[in-house]
Design a protein around this motif. Structure first.
Motif, mmCIF file in Angstrom:
data_model
loop_
_atom_site.group_PDB
_atom_site.id
_atom_site.type_symbol
_atom_site.label_atom_id
_atom_site.label_comp_id
_atom_site.label_asym_id
_atom_site.label_seq_id
_atom_site.Cartn_x
_atom_site.Cartn_y
_atom_site.Cartn_z
ATOM 1 N N THR A 75 0.833 -1.198 0.000
ATOM 2 C CA THR A 75 0.000 0.000 0.000
ATOM 3 C C THR A 75 0.873 1.255 0.000
ATOM 4 O O THR A 75 1.822 1.364 0.782
ATOM 5 N N GLY A 76 0.537 2.176 -0.867
ATOM 6 C CA GLY A 76 1.252 3.450 -0.899
ATOM 7 C C GLY A 76 2.518 3.454 -1.719
ATOM 8 O O GLY A 76 3.182 4.496 -1.829
ATOM 9 N N MET A 77 2.888 2.322 -2.303
ATOM 10 C CA MET A 77 4.076 2.287 -3.154
ATOM 11 C C MET A 77 3.836 3.180 -4.370
ATOM 12 O O MET A 77 2.842 3.041 -5.071
ATOM 13 N N ALA A 78 4.753 4.104 -4.600
ATOM 14 C CA ALA A 78 4.578 5.085 -5.682
ATOM 15 C C ALA A 78 4.548 4.411 -7.043
ATOM 16 O O ALA A 78 5.286 3.448 -7.294
ATOM 17 N N VAL A 79 3.693 4.923 -7.926
ATOM 18 C CA VAL A 79 3.614 4.470 -9.313
ATOM 19 C C VAL A 79 3.689 5.692 -10.219
ATOM 20 O O VAL A 79 2.949 6.662 -10.027
ATOM 21 N N ALA A 80 4.585 5.666 -11.185
ATOM 22 C CA ALA A 80 4.697 6.734 -12.183
ATOM 23 C C ALA A 80 4.849 6.083 -13.546
ATOM 24 O O ALA A 80 5.332 4.953 -13.658
#
Length: 426
Positions: A75-80
């Motif tokens: 949860t909350g792992m950044a995605v770009a």
């Protein structure tokens, strides 16, 4: 002797292939039993009313899977992700475009980048999409197309060319590497996929080191959970594109990626349908089953796939607090297709059916049509919990694609008008 020397390269290739294959699935030399009534009921028992009526119970069950088997959902792992790069504007003789986006998960020096390749049919409306994880690189999935390889070069050919590729496809099926995109276009679907090992390598030791450095507030501790989060990141990319109907996004995987597809469907509820083909143990097969590979052998052979905590249960599987009928129950009422091969006893089609049979009560309680009661050989693509069993072993063959598109047609708002050979035969 001359005959032997001339054929030595082929024999070496065959030997290497069989050795590699023995580490992921045994050759199907017998048949899965079609008898289910004489088997023990899945344990622990399902509390159907609690699972369907109390969201807290569902969350507790998800937590139990994280604690015992898969490790945390990150949860909350950044995605770009980058804008789409057009690889081929006239893909499949002008039927659509082939494009790719560079997707980054995590932050800092340990963030991981993978390339999502998508084929968009030409259409004046938003379309459903099926997203797949692949064993092969993007070069093999889209041969002849200049997609980006893992080393950041443009692909030129495929590692599946030559004798080795022919041997592998003979054993594991025509579509184990190259994607039949035209078949999905025929069904009114966009298609996207990525090479899962580009996100987290499928190698013990290396996988754990990569996951520990990804830089999220919560890091995955199993490759399966990391690959599942890769599905979620791919959906972030696709739902931002107006060509895609964000309410009709399906995920699909074969073998270990069938496991991650099921998990993604539980932890990311945007997913409108799941296809888990021959997912086996830690997928749809019951962990307490003594048929086939077995959870204990799988977890010892591929410890990076699962949470380190599972090792404590392997000598006493009845003590495992969860089993896979509960994972399927958590998916309800999301449409799920469980694909199987009659000779793929290693993945245990029999306990997969029994897991679905138990979970079917939760689908029914959620007002969704559950598993057909006509037995393991009955395929009803319109069921929300569908079971597909064909002859043959651990592979992806044309008949499987027929089943996949029939199922997606039934559940993504009748996306596919044609009637397939599988539909006509059942």
């Amino acid at each position: 002797m001359i005959w032997f020397l001339k054929r030595m390269p082929l024999l070496i290739a065959l030997g290497i292939t069989v050795l590699v294959m023995s580490n992921c699935t045994m050759l199907g030399m017998n048949y899965a039993s079609l008898e289910t009534s004489n088997k023990a009921l899945p344990q622990p028992p399902l509390d159907v009313q609690a699972i369907t009526g109390n969201p807290a119970v569902r969350e507790d069950l998800k937590q139990a899977f994280e604690d015992a088997l898969y490790g945390p959902w990150p949860t909350g792992m950044a995605v770009a992700f980058s804008p789409w790069r057009v690889v081929d504007p006239d893909y499949l003789d002008g039927r659509g475009t082939l494009e790719e986006s560079a997707v980054t998960i995590g932050s800092g020096e340990g963030a991981r980048l993978f390339h999502l390749v998508a084929a968009f049919p030409k259409s004046d409306r938003s379309l459903p999409v099926v997203v797949s994880q692949t064993f092969s690189t993007n070069c093999a999935s889209f041969p002849g197309e200049p997609v980006t390889a893992a080393d950041m070069s443009f692909c030129d050919g495929s590692e599946m060319d030559g004798i080795m590729g022919k041997v592998v496809t003979q054993i594991f099926g025509r579509y184990i590497a190259e994607v039949p995109v035209s078949r999905y276009f025929d069904a009114g679907l966009a298609y996207a996929s990525f090479y899962a090992s580009e996100l987290v390598p499928d190698k013990n030791g290396e996988a754990q080191a990569v996951m520990a450095r990804m830089g999220g507030p919560i890091s995955p501790t199993s490759a399966l959970m990391a690959w599942s989060y890769g599905f979620s990141a791919a959906l972030d990319v696709l739902e931002a594109d107006p060509r895609i109907d964000s309410k009709r996004m399906a995920v699909m995987g074969h073998s270990r990626h069938g496991k991650s597809a099921l998990m993604a469907g539980v932890w990311d509820r945007r997913i409108a349908a799941v296809i888990a083909h021959q997912s086996g143990f830690a997928g749809a097969a019951l962990s307490r089953s003594e048929t086939g590979e077995g959870l204990a052998r799988m977890a010892k052979s591929y410890p990076h796939w699962l949470s380190p905590r599972v090792q404590a249960y392997l000598t006493d599987l009845p003590s495992l607090p969860v089993d896979q009928h509960e994972l399927l129950a958590l998916l309800a009422p999301t449409p799920v297709l469980l694909g199987n091969g009659r000779r793929d006893v290693w993945s245990d089609p029999n306990s997969t059916y029994r897991a679905a049979e138990a979970a079917s009560a939760v689908y029914a309680a959620d007002a969704a049509e559950g598993l057909s009661d006509a037995g393991m050989q009955a395929f009803d693509p319109e069921s929300n919990l569908a079971y597909w069993l064909r002859p043959g072993g651990h592979s992806i063959v044309p008949r499987d694609i027929d089943a996949f598109t029939a199922f997606l047609a039934a559940h993504l708002d009748k996306a596919a008008p044609p009637e397939t050979a599988v539909q006509m035969a059942n």
